[in-house]
Design a protein around this motif. Structure first.
Motif, PDB file in Angstrom:
ATOM      1  N   UNK A 243       0.840  -1.209   0.000  1.00  0.00           N
ATOM      2  CA  UNK A 243       0.000   0.000   0.000  1.00  0.00           C
ATOM      3  C   UNK A 243       0.874   1.258   0.000  1.00  0.00           C
ATOM      4  N   UNK A 244       1.961   1.223   0.737  1.00  0.00           N
ATOM      5  CA  UNK A 244       2.898   2.340   0.761  1.00  0.00           C
ATOM      6  C   UNK A 244       3.543   2.534  -0.614  1.00  0.00           C
TER       7      UNK A 244
ATOM      8  N   UNK B   4      -5.601   7.246   8.287  1.00  0.00           N
ATOM      9  CA  UNK B   4      -6.946   7.769   8.524  1.00  0.00           C
ATOM     10  C   UNK B   4      -7.884   6.574   8.447  1.00  0.00           C
ATOM     11  N   UNK B   5      -8.579   6.293   9.525  1.00  0.00           N
ATOM     12  CA  UNK B   5      -9.482   5.134   9.581  1.00  0.00           C
ATOM     13  C   UNK B   5      -8.764   3.860   9.132  1.00  0.00           C
ATOM     14  N   UNK B   6      -7.544   3.670   9.639  1.00  0.00           N
ATOM     15  CA  UNK B   6      -6.707   2.500   9.345  1.00  0.00           C
ATOM     16  C   UNK B   6      -6.288   2.395   7.877  1.00  0.00           C
ATOM     17  N   UNK B   7      -6.410   3.479   7.122  1.00  0.00           N
ATOM     18  CA  UNK B   7      -5.957   3.490   5.726  1.00  0.00           C
ATOM     19  C   UNK B   7      -4.799   4.457   5.599  1.00  0.00           C
ATOM     20  N   UNK B   8      -3.752   4.020   4.918  1.00  0.00           N
ATOM     21  CA  UNK B   8      -2.553   4.829   4.747  1.00  0.00           C
ATOM     22  C   UNK B   8      -2.846   6.022   3.841  1.00  0.00           C
ATOM     23  N   UNK B   9      -2.623   7.233   4.382  1.00  0.00           N
ATOM     24  CA  UNK B   9      -2.888   8.454   3.623  1.00  0.00           C
ATOM     25  C   UNK B   9      -1.610   9.211   3.287  1.00  0.00           C
TER      26      UNK B   9
END
Length: 152
Positions: free
Chosen positions: A15-16, A58-63
């Motif tokens: 994801x990163x 943010x809400x367990x999502x990588x931003x």
């Protein structure tokens, strides 16, 4: 929430990696240069970069994320990435401050960004990074180098 990214968690690292591609594509368009090294690296090369990463979730999502290396008490920021859907939310600012606080014992903080990347340059200047020089890395493509004194 800001937390260290564990490179043994392949799903998070993927994801990163994807986030990095999206963010650097925007920078490439800003500076009109599409040979930015992170855009060219493979996932395997990315996994072996040897940098420390802090992620903004943010809400367990990588931003967003910031990466750095430390050598001889000098910290060099290697990557600062924010997902385009989260631009202008203060994420880069929060990552920069968290990284500096976690590494307050460093004697200097260094970073480079595309000379034409005004949002990044503004971020660093706002945080007391001093412009040092511009270097031409390709015909008509310049990188601006900034530094900030740490402990002393």
């Amino acid at each position: 929430m800001i937390t260290k990214i564990n490179f043994t968690e392949t799903d998070t690292v993927q994801k990163l990696f994807d986030l990095q591609k999206a963010a650097y594509q925007v920078e490439a368009e800003l500076i009109n240069f599409f040979e930015i090294p992170p855009l060219k690296e493979s996932f395997q090369e990315f996994q072996q970069c040897g940098e420390e990463f802090l992620g903004y979730f943010i809400d367990n999502k990588l931003a967003g994320a910031i990466s750095y290396t430390i050598e001889n008490e000098e910290l060099t920021i290697c990557r600062m990435v924010v997902h385009p859907a989260h631009f202008r939310k203060g994420i880069a600012q929060k990552l920069l401050v968290a990284m500096e606080l976690q590494n307050a014992n460093c004697s200097a903080f260094k970073v480079a960004t595309g000379r034409e990347n005004t949002p990044a340059k503004n971020l660093y200047e706002k945080n007391h990074y001093q412009w040092k020089r511009d270097v031409e890395v390709a015909p008509d493509v310049y990188i601006s180098f900034f530094e900030k004194a740490g402990k002393n």
